[in-house]
Design a protein around this motif. Structure first.
Motif, PDB file in Angstrom:
ATOM      1  N   PHE A   1      -8.346   3.927  -3.380  1.00  0.00           N
ATOM      2  CA  PHE A   1      -9.406   4.555  -2.591  1.00  0.00           C
ATOM      3  C   PHE A   1      -9.089   6.041  -2.479  1.00  0.00           C
ATOM      4  O   PHE A   1      -7.911   6.418  -2.424  1.00  0.00           O
ATOM      5  CB  PHE A   1      -9.483   3.918  -1.192  1.00  0.00           C
ATOM      6  CG  PHE A   1      -9.846   2.461  -1.219  1.00  0.00           C
ATOM      7  CD1 PHE A   1     -11.172   2.062  -1.218  1.00  0.00           C
ATOM      8  CD2 PHE A   1      -8.861   1.473  -1.253  1.00  0.00           C
ATOM      9  CE1 PHE A   1     -11.513   0.712  -1.251  1.00  0.00           C
ATOM     10  CE2 PHE A   1      -9.188   0.122  -1.289  1.00  0.00           C
ATOM     11  CZ  PHE A   1     -10.526  -0.251  -1.282  1.00  0.00           C
TER      12      PHE A   1
ATOM     13  N   LEU B   1      -5.608  -2.015   8.842  1.00  0.00           N
ATOM     14  CA  LEU B   1      -6.461  -1.726   7.694  1.00  0.00           C
ATOM     15  C   LEU B   1      -6.656  -3.006   6.902  1.00  0.00           C
ATOM     16  O   LEU B   1      -5.669  -3.667   6.549  1.00  0.00           O
ATOM     17  CB  LEU B   1      -5.802  -0.676   6.786  1.00  0.00           C
ATOM     18  CG  LEU B   1      -6.614  -0.335   5.540  1.00  0.00           C
ATOM     19  CD1 LEU B   1      -7.763   0.611   5.890  1.00  0.00           C
ATOM     20  CD2 LEU B   1      -5.741   0.288   4.460  1.00  0.00           C
TER      21      LEU B   1
ATOM     22  N   LEU C   1     -10.333   7.808   5.300  1.00  0.00           N
ATOM     23  CA  LEU C   1     -11.291   6.746   5.645  1.00  0.00           C
ATOM     24  C   LEU C   1     -12.177   7.268   6.776  1.00  0.00           C
ATOM     25  O   LEU C   1     -11.665   7.622   7.842  1.00  0.00           O
ATOM     26  CB  LEU C   1     -10.505   5.501   6.078  1.00  0.00           C
ATOM     27  CG  LEU C   1     -11.295   4.263   6.500  1.00  0.00           C
ATOM     28  CD1 LEU C   1     -12.319   3.865   5.445  1.00  0.00           C
ATOM     29  CD2 LEU C   1     -10.329   3.115   6.765  1.00  0.00           C
ATOM     30  N   GLY C   2     -13.493   7.330   6.532  1.00  0.00           N
ATOM     31  CA  GLY C   2     -14.424   7.882   7.527  1.00  0.00           C
ATOM     32  C   GLY C   2     -14.432   7.079   8.826  1.00  0.00           C
ATOM     33  O   GLY C   2     -14.295   5.852   8.791  1.00  0.00           O
ATOM     34  N   ARG C   3     -14.563   7.739   9.931  1.00  0.00           N
ATOM     35  CA  ARG C   3     -14.581   7.050  11.224  1.00  0.00           C
ATOM     36  C   ARG C   3     -16.006   6.647  11.575  1.00  0.00           C
ATOM     37  O   ARG C   3     -16.968   7.246  11.102  1.00  0.00           O
ATOM     38  CB  ARG C   3     -14.012   7.953  12.337  1.00  0.00           C
ATOM     39  CG  ARG C   3     -12.706   8.636  11.974  1.00  0.00           C
ATOM     40  CD  ARG C   3     -11.697   7.724  11.283  1.00  0.00           C
ATOM     41  NE  ARG C   3     -11.289   6.594  12.121  1.00  0.00           N
ATOM     42  CZ  ARG C   3     -10.323   5.748  11.824  1.00  0.00           C
ATOM     43  NH1 ARG C   3      -9.681   5.850  10.673  1.00  0.00           N
ATOM     44  NH2 ARG C   3     -10.010   4.771  12.620  1.00  0.00           N
ATOM     45  N   THR C   4     -16.117   5.648  12.424  1.00  0.00           N
ATOM     46  CA  THR C   4     -17.459   5.209  12.884  1.00  0.00           C
ATOM     47  C   THR C   4     -17.971   6.218  13.907  1.00  0.00           C
ATOM     48  O   THR C   4     -17.197   6.895  14.558  1.00  0.00           O
ATOM     49  CB  THR C   4     -17.381   3.829  13.549  1.00  0.00           C
ATOM     50  OG1 THR C   4     -16.330   3.804  14.497  1.00  0.00           O
ATOM     51  CG2 THR C   4     -17.156   2.768  12.505  1.00  0.00           C
TER      52      THR C   4
ATOM     53  N   SER D   1     -13.808   2.121  11.590  1.00  0.00           N
ATOM     54  CA  SER D   1     -14.094   3.074  10.500  1.00  0.00           C
ATOM     55  C   SER D   1     -15.376   2.644   9.821  1.00  0.00           C
ATOM     56  O   SER D   1     -15.883   1.541  10.066  1.00  0.00           O
ATOM     57  CB  SER D   1     -12.960   3.080   9.461  1.00  0.00           C
ATOM     58  OG  SER D   1     -13.055   1.944   8.619  1.00  0.00           O
TER      59      SER D   1
ATOM     60  N   ARG E   1       0.861  -1.192   0.000  1.00  0.00           N
ATOM     61  CA  ARG E   1       0.000   0.000   0.000  1.00  0.00           C
ATOM     62  C   ARG E   1       0.886   1.227   0.000  1.00  0.00           C
ATOM     63  O   ARG E   1       2.005   1.206   0.543  1.00  0.00           O
ATOM     64  CB  ARG E   1      -0.935   0.025   1.217  1.00  0.00           C
ATOM     65  CG  ARG E   1      -0.206   0.064   2.534  1.00  0.00           C
ATOM     66  CD  ARG E   1      -1.155   0.252   3.740  1.00  0.00           C
ATOM     67  NE  ARG E   1      -0.411   0.048   4.982  1.00  0.00           N
ATOM     68  CZ  ARG E   1      -0.860   0.367   6.196  1.00  0.00           C
ATOM     69  NH1 ARG E   1      -2.071   0.900   6.354  1.00  0.00           N
ATOM     70  NH2 ARG E   1      -0.117   0.152   7.275  1.00  0.00           N
TER      71      ARG E   1
ATOM     72  N   ARG F   1     -12.529  -1.126   1.981  1.00  0.00           N
ATOM     73  CA  ARG F   1     -11.502  -1.021   3.025  1.00  0.00           C
ATOM     74  C   ARG F   1     -12.189  -0.647   4.330  1.00  0.00           C
ATOM     75  O   ARG F   1     -13.210   0.041   4.327  1.00  0.00           O
ATOM     76  CB  ARG F   1     -10.436   0.030   2.667  1.00  0.00           C
ATOM     77  CG  ARG F   1     -10.978   1.423   2.523  1.00  0.00           C
ATOM     78  CD  ARG F   1      -9.868   2.487   2.341  1.00  0.00           C
ATOM     79  NE  ARG F   1     -10.485   3.757   1.989  1.00  0.00           N
ATOM     80  CZ  ARG F   1      -9.856   4.942   1.991  1.00  0.00           C
ATOM     81  NH1 ARG F   1      -8.582   5.019   2.332  1.00  0.00           N
ATOM     82  NH2 ARG F   1     -10.498   6.047   1.654  1.00  0.00           N
ATOM     83  N   PHE F   2     -11.615  -1.113   5.408  1.00  0.00           N
ATOM     84  CA  PHE F   2     -12.082  -0.682   6.729  1.00  0.00           C
ATOM     85  C   PHE F   2     -10.910  -0.781   7.701  1.00  0.00           C
ATOM     86  O   PHE F   2      -9.980  -1.574   7.510  1.00  0.00           O
ATOM     87  CB  PHE F   2     -13.280  -1.517   7.213  1.00  0.00           C
ATOM     88  CG  PHE F   2     -12.972  -2.953   7.525  1.00  0.00           C
ATOM     89  CD1 PHE F   2     -13.004  -3.916   6.515  1.00  0.00           C
ATOM     90  CD2 PHE F   2     -12.643  -3.350   8.810  1.00  0.00           C
ATOM     91  CE1 PHE F   2     -12.704  -5.242   6.796  1.00  0.00           C
ATOM     92  CE2 PHE F   2     -12.350  -4.684   9.101  1.00  0.00           C
ATOM     93  CZ  PHE F   2     -12.378  -5.633   8.083  1.00  0.00           C
ATOM     94  N   ALA F   3     -10.967   0.036   8.752  1.00  0.00           N
ATOM     95  CA  ALA F   3      -9.968  -0.002   9.811  1.00  0.00           C
ATOM     96  C   ALA F   3     -10.520  -0.793  10.983  1.00  0.00           C
ATOM     97  O   ALA F   3     -11.739  -0.903  11.166  1.00  0.00           O
ATOM     98  CB  ALA F   3      -9.599   1.417  10.244  1.00  0.00           C
TER      99      ALA F   3
END
Lengths: 128, 128
Positions: A121, B103, A125-128, B76, A86, B86-88
């Motif tokens: 992407f 990630l 990356l949006g946070r929860t 995320s 990455r 993708r997700f964290a």
């Protein structure tokens, strides 16, 4: 190959790939892509899916038409394990302004040191 | 499927996958993985390469042996385009302490809503 040698070679590979996005001449962009792209490799990002080399070069030409003089610059190390990597990058417009950072995930042919697939992407990356 | 429905379904898929890392019982972890894992799907991270479902469950069991009571929590949104996401995530130990965020990049079977491949990276991406 030592880890350091591999790391340097991969950074050079990715930077040559970024030249395929950045050079002003379409012929030079095609030459840069030829140096890094494996046969059958594909490119996917939020705006397009599974382009081959010709499709990717046409897509890049659209970006140049929209942002004349733009360059794509790597903004992170190339983080590699096994045959995947990455890296982050940013599109820098001719006036120096930038778009939000992107992240590319790369499948590699480590033997030939070529790119087999890129999935990109855009933005944070949006946070929860 | 609307974008909202798809987004909710994907978040549920990823959260069920995280249960395959988090549940205390090996049988329950296997059941969670069965709900999300496509036939032939593979898992790769810096510590392992191309595990199948059985290999992944064994790898997860090693993590539980090392960090009893640990859970893997999504940190995320699930950022999806085409058949990739993708997700964290973060490993939270029983005492609430955490390891650096990871990630995961996921190839999806969007029709069956299953995971075809996960490539994971650990920790923050180093800057140039």
């Amino acid at each position: 190959m030592t880890d350091d040698t591999r790391s340097t070679a991969l950074a050079a590979l990715v930077d040559r790939y970024c030249e395929a996005w950045s050079l002003a001449s379409a012929d030079e962009r095609a030459a840069a892509l030829r140096d890094v792209w494996a046969d059958g490799a594909t490119y996917t990002d939020p705006g397009t899916d599974a382009l081959d080399a010709g499709g990717l070069l046409a897509y890049i030409a659209q970006v140049h038409a929209r942002y004349p003089g733009a360059k794509v610059v790597r903004t992170s190390v190339v983080d590699v394990h096994h045959d995947v990597a990455r890296f982050a990058w940013q599109l820098v417009r001719a006036d120096g302004s930038t778009l939000p950072e992107g992240l590319d995930v790369v499948d590699l042919d480590m033997g030939a040191l070529r790119i087999r697939r890129i999935v990109g992407f855009f933005g944070p990356l949006g946070r929860t």
